[in-house]
Design a protein around this motif. Structure first.
Motif, PDB file in Angstrom:
ATOM      1  N   PHE A 274       0.855  -1.193   0.000  1.00 64.97           N
ATOM      2  CA  PHE A 274       0.000   0.000   0.000  1.00 64.97           C
ATOM      3  C   PHE A 274       0.884   1.234   0.000  1.00 64.97           C
ATOM      4  O   PHE A 274       2.123   1.145   0.095  1.00 64.97           O
ATOM      5  N   ASP A 275       0.252   2.403  -0.097  1.00 61.86           N
ATOM      6  CA  ASP A 275       0.963   3.686  -0.052  1.00 61.86           C
ATOM      7  C   ASP A 275       0.526   4.442   1.195  1.00 61.86           C
ATOM      8  O   ASP A 275      -0.625   4.311   1.640  1.00 61.86           O
ATOM      9  N   HIS A 276       1.444   5.231   1.739  1.00 61.82           N
ATOM     10  CA  HIS A 276       1.084   6.020   2.911  1.00 61.82           C
ATOM     11  C   HIS A 276       1.738   7.396   2.831  1.00 61.82           C
ATOM     12  O   HIS A 276       2.717   7.600   2.109  1.00 61.82           O
ATOM     13  N   VAL A 277       1.188   8.343   3.582  1.00 55.31           N
ATOM     14  CA  VAL A 277       1.701   9.702   3.624  1.00 55.31           C
ATOM     15  C   VAL A 277       2.888   9.745   4.580  1.00 55.31           C
ATOM     16  O   VAL A 277       2.790   9.265   5.721  1.00 55.31           O
ATOM     17  N   VAL A 278       3.991  10.333   4.122  1.00 56.30           N
ATOM     18  CA  VAL A 278       5.212  10.431   4.936  1.00 56.30           C
ATOM     19  C   VAL A 278       5.716  11.866   4.882  1.00 56.30           C
ATOM     20  O   VAL A 278       5.260  12.687   4.062  1.00 56.30           O
TER      21      VAL A 278
ATOM     22  N   PRO B 295      10.807   5.067   4.875  1.00 56.39           N
ATOM     23  CA  PRO B 295      10.284   6.107   5.785  1.00 56.39           C
ATOM     24  C   PRO B 295       8.991   5.648   6.448  1.00 56.39           C
ATOM     25  O   PRO B 295       8.137   5.012   5.815  1.00 56.39           O
ATOM     26  N   GLN B 296       8.828   6.008   7.688  1.00 56.41           N
ATOM     27  CA  GLN B 296       7.643   5.621   8.433  1.00 56.41           C
ATOM     28  C   GLN B 296       6.480   6.563   8.126  1.00 56.41           C
ATOM     29  O   GLN B 296       6.695   7.725   7.761  1.00 56.41           O
ATOM     30  N   PRO B 297       5.255   6.082   8.264  1.00 60.74           N
ATOM     31  CA  PRO B 297       4.101   6.949   7.992  1.00 60.74           C
ATOM     32  C   PRO B 297       4.101   8.164   8.901  1.00 60.74           C
ATOM     33  O   PRO B 297       4.489   8.102  10.070  1.00 60.74           O
ATOM     34  N   ALA B 298       3.679   9.275   8.344  1.00 62.51           N
ATOM     35  CA  ALA B 298       3.584  10.515   9.113  1.00 62.51           C
ATOM     36  C   ALA B 298       2.386  10.439  10.040  1.00 62.51           C
ATOM     37  O   ALA B 298       1.306   9.977   9.651  1.00 62.51           O
ATOM     38  N   CYS B 299       2.560  10.912  11.271  1.00 66.00           N
ATOM     39  CA  CYS B 299       1.485  10.921  12.263  1.00 66.00           C
ATOM     40  C   CYS B 299       0.713  12.234  12.128  1.00 66.00           C
ATOM     41  O   CYS B 299       1.218  13.305  12.491  1.00 66.00           O
ATOM     42  N   LEU B 300      -0.486  12.151  11.575  1.00 72.03           N
ATOM     43  CA  LEU B 300      -1.355  13.318  11.456  1.00 72.03           C
ATOM     44  C   LEU B 300      -2.223  13.412  12.697  1.00 72.03           C
ATOM     45  O   LEU B 300      -2.690  12.375  13.221  1.00 72.03           O
TER      46      LEU B 300
ATOM     47  N   GLU C 172      -4.761  10.865  16.601  1.00 76.88           N
ATOM     48  CA  GLU C 172      -3.545  10.674  15.820  1.00 76.88           C
ATOM     49  C   GLU C 172      -3.792   9.510  14.864  1.00 76.88           C
ATOM     50  O   GLU C 172      -4.247   8.442  15.296  1.00 76.88           O
ATOM     51  N   PHE C 173      -3.492   9.701  13.585  1.00 79.58           N
ATOM     52  CA  PHE C 173      -3.790   8.658  12.600  1.00 79.58           C
ATOM     53  C   PHE C 173      -2.800   8.701  11.452  1.00 79.58           C
ATOM     54  O   PHE C 173      -2.080   9.697  11.260  1.00 79.58           O
ATOM     55  N   HIS C 174      -2.797   7.609  10.659  1.00 78.81           N
ATOM     56  CA  HIS C 174      -2.018   7.490   9.437  1.00 78.81           C
ATOM     57  C   HIS C 174      -2.971   7.479   8.257  1.00 78.81           C
ATOM     58  O   HIS C 174      -4.024   6.822   8.301  1.00 78.81           O
ATOM     59  N   LEU C 175      -2.591   8.181   7.180  1.00 84.36           N
ATOM     60  CA  LEU C 175      -3.400   8.216   5.971  1.00 84.36           C
ATOM     61  C   LEU C 175      -2.766   7.296   4.935  1.00 84.36           C
ATOM     62  O   LEU C 175      -1.616   7.503   4.526  1.00 84.36           O
ATOM     63  N   ASN C 176      -3.523   6.271   4.503  1.00 84.74           N
ATOM     64  CA  ASN C 176      -3.009   5.240   3.600  1.00 84.74           C
ATOM     65  C   ASN C 176      -3.888   5.134   2.354  1.00 84.74           C
ATOM     66  O   ASN C 176      -5.055   5.562   2.353  1.00 84.74           O
ATOM     67  N   HIS C 177      -3.301   4.528   1.318  1.00 89.78           N
ATOM     68  CA  HIS C 177      -4.029   4.243   0.077  1.00 89.78           C
ATOM     69  C   HIS C 177      -3.860   2.766  -0.257  1.00 89.78           C
ATOM     70  O   HIS C 177      -2.751   2.221  -0.234  1.00 89.78           O
ATOM     71  N   TRP C 178      -4.991   2.120  -0.600  1.00 89.67           N
ATOM     72  CA  TRP C 178      -5.001   0.714  -0.981  1.00 89.67           C
ATOM     73  C   TRP C 178      -5.680   0.585  -2.334  1.00 89.67           C
ATOM     74  O   TRP C 178      -6.578   1.381  -2.675  1.00 89.67           O
ATOM     75  N   PHE C 179      -5.267  -0.454  -3.077  1.00 87.45           N
ATOM     76  CA  PHE C 179      -5.953  -0.797  -4.319  1.00 87.45           C
ATOM     77  C   PHE C 179      -6.471  -2.228  -4.154  1.00 87.45           C
ATOM     78  O   PHE C 179      -5.697  -3.195  -4.267  1.00 87.45           O
ATOM     79  N   ILE C 180      -7.770  -2.348  -3.869  1.00 88.04           N
ATOM     80  CA  ILE C 180      -8.376  -3.637  -3.530  1.00 88.04           C
ATOM     81  C   ILE C 180      -9.553  -3.884  -4.458  1.00 88.04           C
ATOM     82  O   ILE C 180     -10.463  -3.052  -4.562  1.00 88.04           O
TER      83      ILE C 180
ATOM     84  N   PHE D 207      -8.986   4.839   0.374  1.00 85.44           N
ATOM     85  CA  PHE D 207      -8.182   5.596   1.322  1.00 85.44           C
ATOM     86  C   PHE D 207      -8.669   5.280   2.733  1.00 85.44           C
ATOM     87  O   PHE D 207      -9.887   5.204   2.981  1.00 85.44           O
ATOM     88  N   THR D 208      -7.713   5.121   3.656  1.00 85.87           N
ATOM     89  CA  THR D 208      -8.056   4.811   5.043  1.00 85.87           C
ATOM     90  C   THR D 208      -7.300   5.744   5.974  1.00 85.87           C
ATOM     91  O   THR D 208      -6.135   6.104   5.714  1.00 85.87           O
ATOM     92  N   ALA D 209      -7.971   6.139   7.050  1.00 88.15           N
ATOM     93  CA  ALA D 209      -7.347   6.903   8.133  1.00 88.15           C
ATOM     94  C   ALA D 209      -7.292   5.981   9.342  1.00 88.15           C
ATOM     95  O   ALA D 209      -8.283   5.808  10.055  1.00 88.15           O
ATOM     96  N   ASP D 210      -6.149   5.342   9.547  1.00 87.54           N
ATOM     97  CA  ASP D 210      -5.991   4.331  10.594  1.00 87.54           C
ATOM     98  C   ASP D 210      -5.650   5.000  11.925  1.00 87.54           C
ATOM     99  O   ASP D 210      -4.651   5.738  12.030  1.00 87.54           O
ATOM    100  N   ILE D 211      -6.456   4.716  12.919  1.00 87.77           N
ATOM    101  CA  ILE D 211      -6.267   5.305  14.254  1.00 87.77           C
ATOM    102  C   ILE D 211      -5.008   4.722  14.879  1.00 87.77           C
ATOM    103  O   ILE D 211      -4.849   3.506  14.985  1.00 87.77           O
TER     104      ILE D 211
END
Length: 452
Positions: free
Chosen positions: A38-42, A61-66, A245-253, A259-263
């Protein structure tokens, strides 16, 4: 510390450890990074270091904590239950229980000290979603076909619609996942994970040996690290103001961009203050004097009602069909009688007072009131108006019924009331009182013939 100072200090701590979502320059500090799954915001700084230092590919790089301060939805779009109300084949994707994501939508916290932060944070999340398409040299308008964080099915999405956050709670049992598992007690384990339907319990029993449970990292205000149990998500998180606080990710399923905002961490700042539930409607409650406080009419209205009905003349039980329910034979019955208005009662009593009652042998209208039918089931008899009753009594008054064979051609009515047909079913025969105007030669064709 004042209220404004407390929120300003909270924002300062979030900026030190995370990327505060309401800052206007975060789009210059963030970018999308592609991984195998997957892809994530960093952070761009982390990407630059990763490229310049020649870091090994297994240490990306680790996902950015938004981060931000939001209120969780409390009406129609709060699905943050332990099992998300899962049932087999309940969703269009037929998602298995092992892949559920308890979720909720964000709302404006309504805190004056944070005015403008929520709308800016929502705009940044929407712009980051468009940025993924631009980073892949795709048309950013295709973002409306994606699913997940923002509901793009609306014609004009806005901050009032919020964005969705969530987290998966089940993971396959592997040596790596067991190494990340923390023991919070039996209340948080998969063996005691709460479900709402028997079908979900049967599916949970099936995956207990192959999966582990990770509770949502949501905490009470105090003391720190007081984790909220899964069976309290609905009661303690719905409508609460939280620090998120969450990570913003992109999946192709399955051919869809999701797009997911994982807590990653969530802590209650203001507990939910929801209004009490609405009382249910009271249906089917009888009205009577044995219910105290039921009559809410004023004393003046009650006195007016008592004076109004005090002088209403009660009609004779034999005068008309309205009073048939008040006869002595029905004194013990519980059938409610519709009360006519005062004006209609007076008119009806005056109308039927002087109407001559026809003889039992005079016509078929009174056949339901003979002695032979006293004990039978009472059938409501349609009462004709005074004019028609007077006319009918005049018509049949001069017909001699004692000698029915003397007037065989007098009309079809008398033969139907003879002794020979008393037990037979009464058939109404239409009587012609005037000559048919449309005779031969004088019908419509003749009428038109003269004028055409």
């Amino acid at each position: 510390m004042s209220r404004e100072t407390a929120f300003e200090a909270l924002r300062t701590r979030l900026r030190d450890h995370c990327v505060y979502l309401a800052d206007p320059d975060i789009l210059e500090r963030l970018e999308w990074f592609e991984t195998q799954d997957f892809d994530h915001v960093v952070l761009r700084d982390d990407v630059d270091k990763f490229i310049e230092d020649g870091a090994p590919r297994n240490n990306p790089p680790q996902p950015a904590c938004l981060a931000g301060i939001f209120r969780l939805s409390h009406k129609n779009r709060f699905f943050m239950r332990a099992c998300s109300r899962w049932r087999p084949n309940a969703s269009s994707f037929h998602q298995p229980l092992a892949e559920i994501r308890p979720s909720a939508f964000t709302e404006d916290p309504g805190i004056p000290e944070l005015q403008g932060d929520y709308s800016m944070g929502w705009e940044n999340v929407a712009e980051l979603s468009r940025e993924w398409y631009r980073s892949r040299n795709l048309d950013e308008a295709q973002v409306t076909e994606s699913q997940g964080v923002i509901d793009w099915t609306k014609s004009r999405p806005s901050p009032a619609d919020g964005f969705k956050i969530g987290r998966r709670v089940f993971e396959k049992r592997t040596p790596e996942s067991l190494g990340r598992l923390q023991d919070y007690g039996p209340r948080f384990s998969i063996e005691n994970w709460p479900v709402e339907y028997p079908e979900a319990q049967a599916e949970l029993n099936r995956i207990k040996s192959t999966h582990i449970a990770h509770p949502i990292p949501a905490y009470y205000p105090a003391p720190d690290n007081n984790l909220i149990p899964p069976d309290r998500y609905w009661d303690d998180l719905r409508g609460a103001v939280v620090r998120l606080e969450f990570h913003l990710n992109h999946w192709f399923i399955r051919g869809r961009h999701i797009f997911t905002a994982d807590i990653m961490r969530m802590k209650i700042i203001v507990p939910p203050k929801l209004p009490p539930p609405s009382p249910g409607r009271l249906r089917g409650i009888p009205i009577g004097d044995d219910f105290p406080g039921e009559n809410r009419r004023s004393a003046r209205q009650q006195a007016a009602l008592s004076n109004t009905y005090a002088n209403v003349p009660q009609p004779n039980p034999r005068a008309g069909s309205w009073s048939s329910n008040r006869a002595n034979a029905t004194q013990g019955a519980k059938t409610p009688v519709k009360t006519e208005s005062v004006k209609r009662q007076v008119v009806s009593s005056n109308t039927y007072a002087n109407v001559p009652q026809p003889n039992a042998q005079a016509g078929p209208w009174s056949s339901n009131r003979t002695d032979a039918t006293r004990g039978t089931e009472k059938t409501t008899v349609k009462t004709e108006s005074a004019k028609w009753q007077a006319a009918s009594s005049s018509i049949y008054a001069n017909v001699p019924h004692d000698q029915p064979n003397r007037y065989p051609q007098a009309g079809p009515w008398p033969p139907n009331n003879t002794d020979a047909t008393r037990g037979a079913k009464k058939t109404l025969v239409k009587t012609e009182f005037e000559e048919n105007p449309f005779k031969k030669g004088k019908g419509l064709r003749g009428w038109f013939g003269k004028r055409c």
